[in-house]
Motif scaffolding. Sequence first.
Motif, PDB file in Angstrom:
ATOM      1  N   ASP A 131       0.827  -1.205   0.000  1.00 43.04           N
ATOM      2  CA  ASP A 131       0.000   0.000   0.000  1.00 43.04           C
ATOM      3  C   ASP A 131       0.865   1.260   0.000  1.00 43.04           C
ATOM      4  O   ASP A 131       0.652   2.183  -0.794  1.00 43.04           O
ATOM      5  N   VAL A 138       2.878   1.657  -3.421  1.00 45.83           N
ATOM      6  CA  VAL A 138       2.078   2.199  -4.523  1.00 45.83           C
ATOM      7  C   VAL A 138       1.771   3.672  -4.277  1.00 45.83           C
ATOM      8  O   VAL A 138       1.830   4.500  -5.200  1.00 45.83           O
ATOM      9  N   ALA A 139       1.452   4.026  -3.026  1.00 48.39           N
ATOM     10  CA  ALA A 139       1.096   5.407  -2.701  1.00 48.39           C
ATOM     11  C   ALA A 139       2.242   6.373  -2.980  1.00 48.39           C
ATOM     12  O   ALA A 139       2.021   7.505  -3.436  1.00 48.39           O
ATOM     13  N   PRO A 162       1.710   7.389  -7.246  1.00 53.26           N
ATOM     14  CA  PRO A 162       0.577   8.094  -6.621  1.00 53.26           C
ATOM     15  C   PRO A 162      -0.617   8.290  -7.549  1.00 53.26           C
ATOM     16  O   PRO A 162      -1.765   8.265  -7.091  1.00 53.26           O
ATOM     17  N   TYR A 191      -2.671   5.128  -7.623  1.00 51.32           N
ATOM     18  CA  TYR A 191      -2.965   4.543  -6.312  1.00 51.32           C
ATOM     19  C   TYR A 191      -4.428   4.137  -6.161  1.00 51.32           C
ATOM     20  O   TYR A 191      -4.743   3.009  -5.768  1.00 51.32           O
ATOM     21  N   SER A 192      -5.332   5.050  -6.463  1.00 51.57           N
ATOM     22  CA  SER A 192      -6.759   4.786  -6.238  1.00 51.57           C
ATOM     23  C   SER A 192      -7.291   3.656  -7.109  1.00 51.57           C
ATOM     24  O   SER A 192      -8.251   2.978  -6.737  1.00 51.57           O
TER      25      SER A 192
END
Length: 321
Positions: free
Chosen positions: A127, A130-131, A135, A138-139
């Motif tokens: 998590d 990836v963030a 970025p 990410y979602s």
Amino acid sequence: MDTTLSITNSSRLQVSEFILVGLPGIHEWQHWLSLPLALLYILALIANILILITIQHEPSLHQPMYQLLGILAIVDIGLATTIMPKILAILWFDAKAISLHECFAQIYAIHTFMGMESGIFLCMAVDRYVAICYPLQYSSIVNEGFVIKATLSMVLRNGLLTIPLPVLAAQRHYCSRNEIDHCLCSNLGVTSLACDDVTINRVCQLALAWVTLGGDMGLVFASYALIVRSVLRLNSAEATSKALSTCSSHLILIVFFYTAVIVLSVTHLAGRKVPFIPVLFNVLHNVMPPAFNPMVYALRTQELRVGFQRVLGLGENVSRK
């Protein structure tokens, strides 16, 4: 030695229960440890239940990072509850007897929850990776579907891979000794009482540790190596600081968890001269992370602190940040 025995069809003696004698070498005053252990267990229950209530209550915390934290809280409650009631019963009421089936079930539960905790740390590392490194995507990558799939995969992986440990332990023949110098049913501690060869049990234990804990640890630190490389490429010192602060809580937890695993392994190998040390470390390793994981996140995560205040009614006018 007060040993409960029964005669098998083959006329060999088979113990019908084990005796958990507690901390070896300090039996006379081990009951004094019951108070701090009980406080740690109560803290673990209250803190993790508060985490779950806060995440459920606060819409701003309905994000993958906090959902994974909620799953970690459930695993921590399960891990602590697997061992602490029996340990406190031993220390308070001298209830040392445990049936073979209960002992094998505890072996399974301990290793399953421990593997799941390690797996959740890996998911949290992904998590953060990836963030920070991707970025914009990410979602679309880390969403509710990711959390569900990751959770199910961790449950299936550890639930299935752990099955051979209690099954192999149950297949051994326990014919004379039934006293375990421990507060809980550890796989190696139980099988060391067997009268037949336990090589396959030790190999299975080592393989499981390398595949789950070892594999997770390698992937977690590889993720953070990539995170550090990505952060060092940022031109702004403020952006670098902000990126690192978003994963500081998780980094503290994984360093504590895997350092404890390594220390536990080393003390187990070197614990023949002072046997109560690896036993005490084993107990603490199962109850301290559940107690302190929520505290680390609460102290270092503003959104969670605000959520705690709202749930407890201590910050009705606190604005969300």
